[in-house]
Every structure is written in C-alpha cells, then in structure tokens.
Design a protein around this motif. Structure first.
Motif, PDB file in Angstrom:
ATOM      1  N   VAL A 182      32.110  55.548  26.027  1.00  0.00           N
ATOM      2  CA  VAL A 182      33.234  54.553  25.618  1.00  0.00           C
ATOM      3  C   VAL A 182      32.767  53.104  25.874  1.00  0.00           C
ATOM      4  CG1 VAL A 182      35.619  53.820  25.708  1.00  0.00           C
ATOM      5  CG2 VAL A 182      34.856  56.299  25.406  1.00  0.00           C
ATOM      6  N   ALA A 183      32.524  52.815  27.116  1.00  0.00           N
ATOM      7  CA  ALA A 183      32.216  51.529  27.668  1.00  0.00           C
ATOM      8  C   ALA A 183      30.981  51.282  26.951  1.00  0.00           C
ATOM      9  CB  ALA A 183      32.024  51.545  29.157  1.00  0.00           C
ATOM     10  N   VAL A 227      27.933  49.662  32.363  1.00  0.00           N
ATOM     11  CA  VAL A 227      27.051  50.620  31.731  1.00  0.00           C
ATOM     12  C   VAL A 227      25.618  50.655  32.310  1.00  0.00           C
ATOM     13  CG1 VAL A 227      25.839  51.709  29.604  1.00  0.00           C
ATOM     14  CG2 VAL A 227      28.289  51.038  29.594  1.00  0.00           C
ATOM     15  N   ASN A 228      25.216  49.526  32.614  1.00  0.00           N
ATOM     16  CA  ASN A 228      23.988  49.422  33.257  1.00  0.00           C
ATOM     17  C   ASN A 228      23.926  49.725  34.697  1.00  0.00           C
ATOM     18  OD1 ASN A 228      22.271  48.180  31.355  1.00  0.00           O
ATOM     19  ND2 ASN A 228      22.974  46.055  31.510  1.00  0.00           N
ATOM     20  N   MET A 263      21.938  53.331  23.640  1.00  0.00           N
ATOM     21  CA  MET A 263      23.326  53.419  22.779  1.00  0.00           C
ATOM     22  C   MET A 263      23.887  52.069  22.507  1.00  0.00           C
ATOM     23  SD  MET A 263      26.980  55.136  22.883  1.00  0.00           S
ATOM     24  CE  MET A 263      26.347  56.882  22.805  1.00  0.00           C
ATOM     25  N   MET A 264      24.109  51.352  23.800  1.00  0.00           N
ATOM     26  CA  MET A 264      24.836  50.090  23.602  1.00  0.00           C
ATOM     27  C   MET A 264      23.878  48.893  23.171  1.00  0.00           C
ATOM     28  SD  MET A 264      25.292  48.540  27.518  1.00  0.00           S
ATOM     29  CE  MET A 264      23.961  48.148  28.605  1.00  0.00           C
ATOM     30  N   ASP A 293      37.430  51.266  31.821  1.00  0.00           N
ATOM     31  CA  ASP A 293      38.472  50.610  31.255  1.00  0.00           C
ATOM     32  C   ASP A 293      38.760  49.112  32.067  1.00  0.00           C
ATOM     33  OD1 ASP A 293      41.005  49.167  30.708  1.00  0.00           O
ATOM     34  OD2 ASP A 293      41.603  50.875  29.427  1.00  0.00           O
ATOM     35  N   THR A 294      38.596  47.977  31.378  1.00  0.00           N
ATOM     36  CA  THR A 294      38.544  46.919  31.854  1.00  0.00           C
ATOM     37  C   THR A 294      39.762  45.770  31.402  1.00  0.00           C
ATOM     38  OG1 THR A 294      37.045  45.769  30.044  1.00  0.00           O
ATOM     39  CG2 THR A 294      36.146  46.589  31.939  1.00  0.00           C
TER      40      THR A 294
END
Length: 306
Positions: free
Chosen positions: A27-28, A51-52, A62-63, A115-116
């Motif tokens: 999701v992120a 993510v990294n 993906m991102m 979540d941010t």
C-alpha cells in the motif's frame, strides 16, 4: 530482500516483508507511486523512503512504475494502480479532515502499518492521533521517520500492541478518553481478521466511542466469493511483481457478519459508497479488466454514532 508468507493461523506474527505485513508495504508503494510525476495524485513524501527502508525489491520496482505490461489486464498499469490508491487514500484522508472540521480531536488508526497521516495531514493543533500495530511495525516506522527528520503534525501516540490482544486497555494507558468523540479508521483491515475478530473490533470501537464518534472502513460484502472467483488472479499479479505470496492465504474466508448491518444494529448511522462512485467523484474512469473486477467490489463506509 524477498517477501515471505504462509497461511494465516492463530498467534501468527509478521514484519513489513512477510505475510499480511507485506500488504502494508504494498500500500505504501502504491502511495509513493501516486505521489510521483509532474501531476501527482497524492502528496505523501514519506511513503517512498519508508518503502526503501523496508528493502523489498518488488515493492521498490512497483513504486517506481517498473511493472510488467499485462495485455489482458489494462487496470494493471502504473497509472491505473496510482489512481486506485488515490481513490482509497483520499477517502480516508477526507474522512479524518471532515471529522476534524466537525470538532473531533481524537483519532485512532487501527493496524496503522506504514500509514503516514499523523505526519502529513493538516490536523488542528490540539489533535491526538493514536496508531495501533504490532510492536516491530511501530518501532520500524517510528525510527525510520525520526531518522528522516520527519515531525508529526499532531500529538502522535504509538500504541505497540497486536489487535488480537487487549488493545483498548493499551489505548487508554496512552491517554485515550472514551468520554470524547473519536474518529477511527480500519483501512484495508477487515478481510485479514477472522470473522469473530471483526465483530470484536466493532464491539470494542462501539464500547469506547462517545456520542459523535466516527468510523471509516472498507469491506468486501462477499469475501468468500472474491477468493473463489479472483483469488488466483490476484496472486498471479503479485507473482508478476516478484511477490511470493498467495493472497488467499492471508485473508479469512469464514462466514462473517455484514459490516454495515452489524454497525447499524449497534447505533451507528452509516453511509456506503461503492468503488465506482469514488472513482467518478475523483474524475477517474473506472477501468475494465480482471484487477478492476477483483477490487471493484470494495464498499467504503463512513459511520457516526448518535
């Protein structure tokens, strides 16, 4: 780093590169994808570095939009995946912002993952945001964002506990008050709970909610049908991204109570929007294809306790 996963079982655990925890990283990655480009659909500056930091190659690709083109599924493209995540993220962002505009100053993010919102939303200055998740997940995100120099935009209070444990007590130990209205979100969570745990979650939320509290969530009316009809296709698309996960192993397919009906019976006034309606609201065309069909049955719920 490779993603690992086994079939869910009682007492299982995970990190952000394994089992259901990997879905939080996915999701992120999609939020990061939607935040890129000359005309970004979202503004989440923290998704990409998180993510990294998790370090799963498939999610990094993906991102960055490095997705194998699938001729038979036009929904499985960077553009379409970004739009789908923008629809979902904007729904829950606006849910919190609307609650804040109505005077709610206490927010709870259940199974917060990566979540941010506690760092990127424009919260009123006296808002307290509680994030609940497994201790390792909470520790990783807190440490990574601190190393980045990120500062919460609200009074963020991390509650490191599994939702299968006594999380209401842990919440109260961190200053939560059941005598104030609360805005709760359970984003992308319900299908990963056993049916009885879904009921307990809603029961606890109701018990600890003061009049005027709000709840935002999403659910699939027939998750057993989705698994039977689309489970293999969803898992196949994950494998094309390099993820060795079987989606059907991560969700619970037992007969469960309808989320809207259950909440209504407990005094919540609910509003339900379809995925297609939210696409239209955001000015996106709802795509054709297997992926769209598989995720087009999500219903988005906003509820208020009288």
């Amino acid at each position: 780093m490779a993603v690992t996963g086994t079939k869910r079982h009682e007492g299982d655990s995970w990190d952000l590169a394994s089992s259901v925890g990997a879905t939080a990283t996915a999701v992120a990655a999609r939020r990061a994808m939607a935040s890129k480009g000359p005309n970004p659909l979202l503004d989440d500056p923290f998704a990409e570095p998180l993510v990294n930091a998790v370090g799963v190659d498939a999610f990094i690709r993906m991102m960055n939009g490095q997705i194998e083109h699938v001729e038979d599924d036009p929904a499985f493209t960077p553009k379409r995946l970004a739009e789908g995540m923008a629809v979902r993220t904007r729904f829950f962002d606006n849910f919190f912002l609307d609650a804040a505009a109505a005077g709610v100053r206490q927010a709870v993010i259940l199974a917060a993952g990566l979540d941010t919102r506690a760092y990127r939303l424009a919260w009123p200055t006296d808002t307290v945001v509680y994030e609940i998740d497994q201790p390792d997940v909470i520790e990783f995100k807190t440490r990574t964002l601190a190393d980045l120099g990120a500062t919460p935009t609200a009074d963020r209070r991390a509650v490191a506990i599994d939702l299968r444990d006594d999380w209401p007590a842990a919440l109260q130990d961190n200053g939560f008050s059941s005598q104030r209205p609360t805005a709760w979100i359970a984003e992308g969570l319900l299908g990963y709970l056993p049916p009885d745990a879904q009921d307990r979650l809603f029961d606890n939320i109701t018990t600890f909610s003061f009049s005027g509290s709000r709840l935002g969530t999403g659910y699939v009316p027939d998750i057993r049908g989705r698994i039977a009809k689309r489970g293999k296709e969803i898992s196949e698309r994950w494998r094309r991204l390099g993820l060795n996960l079987n989606w059907a192993d991560l969700v619970y397919d037992g007969e469960r109570n309808d989320a809207v009906g259950y909440l209504t019976e407990r005094g919540w006034q609910t509003t339900v929007r379809s995925t297609q309606e939210l696409y239209a609201d955001n000015g996106f065309d709802f795509p054709e294809g297997a992926t769209a069909v598989a995720f087009g049955d999500v219903r988005y719920v906003s509820a208020e306790l009288a």
